[in-house]
Design an enzyme around this catalytic site. Structure first.
Site, PDB file in Angstrom:
ATOM      1  N   GLU A   1       0.836  -1.205   0.000  1.00  0.00           N
ATOM      2  CA  GLU A   1       0.000   0.000   0.000  1.00  0.00           C
ATOM      3  C   GLU A   1       0.871   1.256   0.000  1.00  0.00           C
ATOM      4  OE1 GLU A   1      -2.436   1.573  -0.614  1.00  0.00           O
ATOM      5  OE2 GLU A   1      -4.257   1.071   0.435  1.00  0.00           O
ATOM      6  N   ASP A   2       0.276   2.365  -0.431  1.00  0.00           N
ATOM      7  CA  ASP A   2       1.004   3.631  -0.340  1.00  0.00           C
ATOM      8  C   ASP A   2       0.908   4.215   1.063  1.00  0.00           C
ATOM      9  OD1 ASP A   2      -1.715   4.185  -0.591  1.00  0.00           O
ATOM     10  OD2 ASP A   2      -1.478   5.760  -2.082  1.00  0.00           O
TER      11      ASP A   2
ATOM     12  N   ASP B   1      -4.334   5.256   6.214  1.00  0.00           N
ATOM     13  CA  ASP B   1      -4.841   6.513   6.754  1.00  0.00           C
ATOM     14  C   ASP B   1      -5.971   6.180   7.749  1.00  0.00           C
ATOM     15  OD1 ASP B   1      -5.163   9.389   6.775  1.00  0.00           O
ATOM     16  OD2 ASP B   1      -6.764   9.206   5.321  1.00  0.00           O
TER      17      ASP B   1
ATOM     18  N   LYS C   1      -0.319   6.838   8.778  1.00  0.00           N
ATOM     19  CA  LYS C   1      -0.774   8.086   9.407  1.00  0.00           C
ATOM     20  C   LYS C   1      -1.697   7.700  10.578  1.00  0.00           C
ATOM     21  CE  LYS C   1      -2.060  11.204   6.188  1.00  0.00           C
ATOM     22  NZ  LYS C   1      -3.101  11.914   5.385  1.00  0.00           N
TER      23      LYS C   1
ATOM     24  N   PHE D   1      -2.079  16.007   4.693  1.00  0.00           N
ATOM     25  CA  PHE D   1      -2.218  15.340   3.407  1.00  0.00           C
ATOM     26  C   PHE D   1      -0.890  15.399   2.676  1.00  0.00           C
ATOM     27  CE2 PHE D   1      -3.860  14.234  -0.737  1.00  0.00           C
ATOM     28  CZ  PHE D   1      -4.758  13.238  -0.384  1.00  0.00           C
TER      29      PHE D   1
ATOM     30  N   ARG E   1       1.440  12.942  -8.491  1.00  0.00           N
ATOM     31  CA  ARG E   1       1.815  11.541  -8.335  1.00  0.00           C
ATOM     32  C   ARG E   1       3.269  11.245  -8.705  1.00  0.00           C
ATOM     33  NH1 ARG E   1      -2.030   7.912  -7.275  1.00  0.00           N
ATOM     34  NH2 ARG E   1      -3.997   8.251  -8.333  1.00  0.00           N
TER      35      ARG E   1
HETATM   36  P1  IMP Z   1      -7.642   4.814   4.089  1.00  0.00           P
HETATM   37  O1  IMP Z   1      -8.694   3.886   3.582  1.00  0.00           O
HETATM   38  O2  IMP Z   1      -8.239   6.032   4.725  1.00  0.00           O
HETATM   39  O3  IMP Z   1      -6.637   4.157   4.993  1.00  0.00           O
HETATM   40  O4  IMP Z   1      -6.879   5.432   2.875  1.00  0.00           O
HETATM   41  C1  IMP Z   1      -6.493   4.707   1.859  1.00  0.00           C
HETATM   42  C2  IMP Z   1      -6.189   5.495   0.619  1.00  0.00           C
HETATM   43  O5  IMP Z   1      -6.493   6.895   0.683  1.00  0.00           O
HETATM   44  C3  IMP Z   1      -4.716   5.407   0.365  1.00  0.00           C
HETATM   45  O6  IMP Z   1      -4.384   4.208  -0.273  1.00  0.00           O
HETATM   46  C4  IMP Z   1      -4.493   6.632  -0.486  1.00  0.00           C
HETATM   47  O7  IMP Z   1      -4.762   6.321  -1.834  1.00  0.00           O
HETATM   48  C5  IMP Z   1      -5.500   7.638   0.030  1.00  0.00           C
HETATM   49  N1  IMP Z   1      -4.845   8.570   0.985  1.00  0.00           N
HETATM   50  C6  IMP Z   1      -5.003   8.634   2.313  1.00  0.00           C
HETATM   51  N2  IMP Z   1      -4.236   9.609   2.845  1.00  0.00           N
HETATM   52  C7  IMP Z   1      -3.584  10.176   1.814  1.00  0.00           C
HETATM   53  C8  IMP Z   1      -2.618  11.235   1.703  1.00  0.00           C
HETATM   54  O8  IMP Z   1      -2.181  11.881   2.678  1.00  0.00           O
HETATM   55  N3  IMP Z   1      -2.187  11.505   0.452  1.00  0.00           N
HETATM   56  C9  IMP Z   1      -2.602  10.843  -0.661  1.00  0.00           C
HETATM   57  N4  IMP Z   1      -3.475   9.841  -0.604  1.00  0.00           N
HETATM   58  C10 IMP Z   1      -3.971   9.506   0.624  1.00  0.00           C
END
Ligand code: IMP
Length: 186
Positions: free
Chosen positions: A109-110, A113, A141, A162, A175
């Site tokens: 994963e990147d 969050d 995060k 962010f 990106r």
């Molecule tokens: P989550 O489901 O909230 O954990 O977030 C998952 C997805 O939201 C990540 O795989 C990212 O693609 C996007 N995302 C969450 N935070 C960021 C950020 O700070 N920058 C860019 N993409 C984010």
């Protein structure tokens, strides 16, 4: 401070604020993560499962640093929220074409969050009977977490801001930057 990223002057009302993680620091950490994976998996390489689109750069660097020939399949996860936050409505596509049963799976994963994406993906993969499944996330995060989930391997813990670059976007912008930046409103 922004240097060659100046060209990414923005369409939206967001602009690059500051470099959070420099590309040389990213590359060093990716090397360390590759070493960890090599040690942990030994002669039994996992199937790499990078999540599109944010992890494309990370997995390209990571995969080239691994000392073994690991199979790799991308999956796409869509979550319906705003451009800067995800929601609990997570749809996974691509998984139906991949045989994960009895395999070792390493999700790439990147960023983790809120945790919704990785939780949904983990649940769907586990239903398909893998031998084991682990998560590697370039960024974590933790301040934003809404569901209890933790990556097994984390590149960097980042503050509640962010971030973009090195695969991560804001509405498809930023990106392709090689460093990771914070952004702010113009
Ligand atoms: P989550 O489901 O909230 O954990 O977030 C998952 C997805 O939201 C990540 O795989 C990212 O693609 C996007 N995302 C969450 N935070 C960021 C950020 O700070 N920058 C860019 N993409 C984010």
């Amino acid at each position: 401070m922004i240097g060659n990223a100046q060209k990414y002057t923005l369409a939206m009302n967001m602009k690059l604020e500051a470099v959070l993680i420099d590309s040389s620091v990213i590359q060093k950490r990716v090397e360390e993560l590759a070493c960890r994976v090599a040690m942990d998996y030994g002669n039994d390489p996992p199937l790499l499962l990078p999540v599109l689109t944010g992890s494309f750069m990370f997995v390209a660097d990571l995969a080239r640093k691994l000392p073994f020939d690991a199979p790799l399949h991308f999956v796409k996860v869509s979550s319906y929220g705003s451009s800067t936050t995800s929601s609990g409505n997570v749809v996974v596509s691509g998984l139906e074409r991949i045989d994960v049963s009895n395999k070792r799976i390493l999700i790439i994963e990147d960023i983790v969050d809120t945790g919704h994406t990785i939780k949904a993906l983990l649940e769907q993969i586990k239903q398909k009977g893998p031998r084991d499944v682990k998560v590697m996330s370039l960024l974590d995060k933790p301040e934003r977490r809404q569901v209890e989930v933790q990556a097994d391997y984390v590149g960097f813990v980042v503050p509640n801001k962010f971030v973009v670059g090195y695969g991560l976007d804001c509405d498809e912008h930023f990106r392709c930057l090689k460093d990771i930046y914070t952004i702010s409103e113009e």
